[in-house]
Write a protein that holds these residues in place. Structure first.
Motif, short mmCIF file in Angstrom:
data_model
loop_
_atom_site.label_atom_id
_atom_site.label_comp_id
_atom_site.label_asym_id
_atom_site.label_seq_id
_atom_site.Cartn_x
_atom_site.Cartn_y
_atom_site.Cartn_z
N ASN A 120 47.94 28.86 17.89
CA ASN A 120 48.33 30.14 18.48
C ASN A 120 49.85 30.25 18.56
O ASN A 120 50.41 31.33 18.35
CB ASN A 120 47.71 30.28 19.87
CG ASN A 120 47.94 31.64 20.47
OD1 ASN A 120 47.69 32.66 19.84
ND2 ASN A 120 48.40 31.68 21.71
N ALA A 123 51.42 31.34 15.27
CA ALA A 123 51.17 32.71 14.84
C ALA A 123 52.16 33.66 15.51
O ALA A 123 52.64 33.42 16.62
CB ALA A 123 49.74 33.11 15.19
N THR A 124 52.45 34.75 14.83
CA THR A 124 53.25 35.83 15.40
C THR A 124 52.31 36.96 15.82
O THR A 124 51.12 36.95 15.53
CB THR A 124 54.26 36.35 14.37
OG1 THR A 124 53.52 36.95 13.26
CG2 THR A 124 55.12 35.22 13.83
N ASN A 125 52.87 37.97 16.49
CA ASN A 125 52.06 39.11 16.89
C ASN A 125 51.44 39.80 15.68
O ASN A 125 50.32 40.32 15.73
CB ASN A 125 52.90 40.11 17.69
CG ASN A 125 53.30 39.58 19.04
OD1 ASN A 125 52.63 38.71 19.60
ND2 ASN A 125 54.41 40.08 19.58
N THR A 127 50.65 38.33 12.78
CA THR A 127 49.72 37.48 12.02
C THR A 127 48.59 36.91 12.88
O THR A 127 47.72 36.21 12.35
CB THR A 127 50.47 36.31 11.35
OG1 THR A 127 51.02 35.45 12.38
CG2 THR A 127 51.57 36.82 10.45
N ARG A 128 48.58 37.19 14.18
CA ARG A 128 47.61 36.54 15.06
C ARG A 128 46.17 36.90 14.69
O ARG A 128 45.29 36.05 14.69
CB ARG A 128 47.89 36.90 16.52
CG ARG A 128 46.98 36.16 17.50
CD ARG A 128 47.56 36.12 18.89
NE ARG A 128 48.65 35.14 18.96
CZ ARG A 128 49.93 35.47 19.10
NH1 ARG A 128 50.29 36.74 19.18
NH2 ARG A 128 50.86 34.54 19.14
N THR A 131 45.26 34.95 11.67
CA THR A 131 45.16 33.53 12.02
C THR A 131 43.82 33.23 12.70
O THR A 131 43.16 32.23 12.38
CB THR A 131 46.31 33.13 12.96
OG1 THR A 131 47.56 33.37 12.30
CG2 THR A 131 46.21 31.66 13.34
N THR A 399 42.14 30.28 22.45
CA THR A 399 41.78 31.24 21.41
C THR A 399 41.16 32.49 22.01
O THR A 399 41.38 33.60 21.51
CB THR A 399 40.80 30.59 20.42
OG1 THR A 399 41.47 29.51 19.77
CG2 THR A 399 40.34 31.57 19.37
N ALA A 402 43.97 34.65 23.18
CA ALA A 402 44.63 35.27 22.03
C ALA A 402 43.80 36.40 21.46
O ALA A 402 44.33 37.43 21.04
CB ALA A 402 44.91 34.21 20.96
N GLN A 406 44.85 40.23 21.14
CA GLN A 406 44.83 40.86 19.82
C GLN A 406 43.97 42.11 19.81
O GLN A 406 44.24 43.07 19.07
CB GLN A 406 44.28 39.86 18.78
CG GLN A 406 44.15 40.39 17.37
CD GLN A 406 45.48 40.73 16.73
OE1 GLN A 406 46.49 40.13 17.10
NE2 GLN A 406 45.48 41.68 15.81
#
Length: 420
Positions: A120, A123-125, A127-128, A131, A399, A402, A406
């Motif tokens: 996590n 990852a960027t905002n 690419t999250r 990912t 996760t 995240a 997301q």
């Protein structure tokens, strides 16, 4: 997605190897237990013990990481997993196995929290989302591939346990040698279970039910296969079909969920899963058709977990999301601990069809409760719903947090304002 893979390949490779090792031990113990002459109820205790350890680890591991750091926790728990995998073969006793399963479940929970923190953090905002999708694919592919490895040696020997141990040991090499620095780690204040239930009754009840379904599929499928006399190749193919279905159906069901009332889709998917399981319980199917039933059950049951998370997220305030994830994981864990125990009792009462009957009953209960909930509250507007994120029930709180982040709508207050 290729750029995401290049940025996180070491972490993903490590997780793939971890899932290979974990996938082998889950199915192998079911087969080996039959060879050792363990009763179904004894194997149900063994399988339940993993989820008890996993639940305990998911509660304790974050505090361990805060005290001593990611690297030490990861290395210590990883070494313990590798050792336990060898000890299974050295001590083929169901009570010993139950204790070892608690330990290995605890360790895997901590390992997942640590590895997913790194993933996590990488990852960027932007690419999250990719990912998380790639991570889910890696997990599923790892478990599917693990079933093929079961045919490399005699399950009555020790070689397969050694292979699983070696794979887990190798998994830590790419992760610990990755150039990624250890991320910061903090835990949010948990959301009370009663508040979580009032916020999303269907989400809580559904997640609890799916914990039972998941533990039946992950823990008891091989036990059932050995009980009905399937060969090692047939058992491994049967288990692989369950996870292949989960991989194939995730994205079509997810895409559909972003375009309609999620409760309707939850009811429809759970109803189809109940019908597929009922076929397995009521009919004497040839093996080829049995694989089709396994594909359908896995393909319908696995996305239900993500659907229920997405539905719950639609009713959460932004500042409650992190706290809610811990409560949902706890509900899922309680269901997962109870699942094999109830299933083992059911198989003893009604015989092998009890495996499919158990899944039928749980999915039917979810259908009934979902239909009742639709009479109690209006759904948010489809345009205000958060996005669907594919996850497996083994994902840690990192996760899940995240995924909730997301899933938030891009514009305005979105579902979280409308639903309330």
């Amino acid at each position: 997605m290729f750029k995401v893979f290049l940025a996180s390949w070491a972490l993903l490779l490590g997780m793939m190897l971890l899932m290979l090792g974990n996938g082998i031990q889950g199915t192998l113990l079911g087969i080996r237990g039959s060879i050792e002459g363990f009763a179904t109820w004894q194997m149900s205790v063994v399988m339940s013990a993993y989820f008890a350890g996993f639940l305990l680890g998911s509660q304790i591991a974050p505090g361990m990481i805060q005290r001593v750091g990611h690297v030490r926790v990861f290395a210590a728990l990883g070494s313990m997993v590798s050792a336990v995998l060898v000890l299974y073969a050295a001590a083929p006793d169901w009570m010993v196995w139950s204790g070892l399963r608690v330990v290995i479940g605890f360790c895997f929970a901590g390992v997942y929290v640590t590895a997913e923190s790194w993933l996590n953090n990488a990852a960027t905002n932007e690419t999250r989302g990719q990912t998380l999708s790639l991570y889910m694919i890696v997990q599923m592919v790892g478990i599917i591939a693990a079933q093929g490895l079961l045919n490399l040696a005699d399950p009555g020997g020790y070689e397969l346990f050694v292979i699983a141990s070696v794979l887990v040991s190798l998994a830590f090499t790419p992760i610990l040698l990755s150039i990624s620095p250890a991320p910061g780690f903090s835990t949010a204040k948990s959301m009370g279970l009663m508040k979580l239930f009032r916020t999303s009754p269907l989400g809580c009840v559904g997640i609890f039910i799916m914990g039972g379904v998941y533990s039946a599929l992950f823990g008891m499928a091989a036990v059932w296969g050995a009980l009905v006399g399937l060969s090692v190749l047939e058992i491994s193919t049967f288990v692989a079909s369950i996870y292949l279905g989960g991989l194939l159906f995730q994205y079509p069901i997810g895409a559909l969920s972003d375009r309609m009332d999620r409760r309707q889709l939850i009811i429809g998917v759970a109803g189809l899963c109940a019908l597929a399981a009922l076929m397995g319980a009521a009919l004497s199917l040839p093996f080829a058709m049995l694989l089709g039933v396994a594909l359908l059950i896995g393909g319908l049951a696995n996305p239900l977990y993500s659907l229920l998370l997405a539905h719950t997220n639609d009713f959460l305030q932004a500042d409650d999301m992190a706290g809610a994830s811990g409560g949902l994981l706890f509900m899922n864990g309680i269901g997962a601990v109870a699942g094999p125990l109830v299933l083992g009792w059911m198989i003893d009462v009604v015989g092998p069809p009890g495996f499919f009957l158990f899944i039928t009953i749980l999915c039917a209960l979810l259908v009934a409760y979902g239909m009742w909930r639709m009479t109690r509250r209006a759904a948010p507007e489809v345009a205000d719903q958060g996005s669907y994120t594919p996850l497996t029930p083994s994902a840690s709180v990192v996760t899940l947090d995240a995924a909730f982040e997301q899933a938030q709508p891009d514009e305005g207050e979105g579902a979280h304002a409308t639903a309330r």
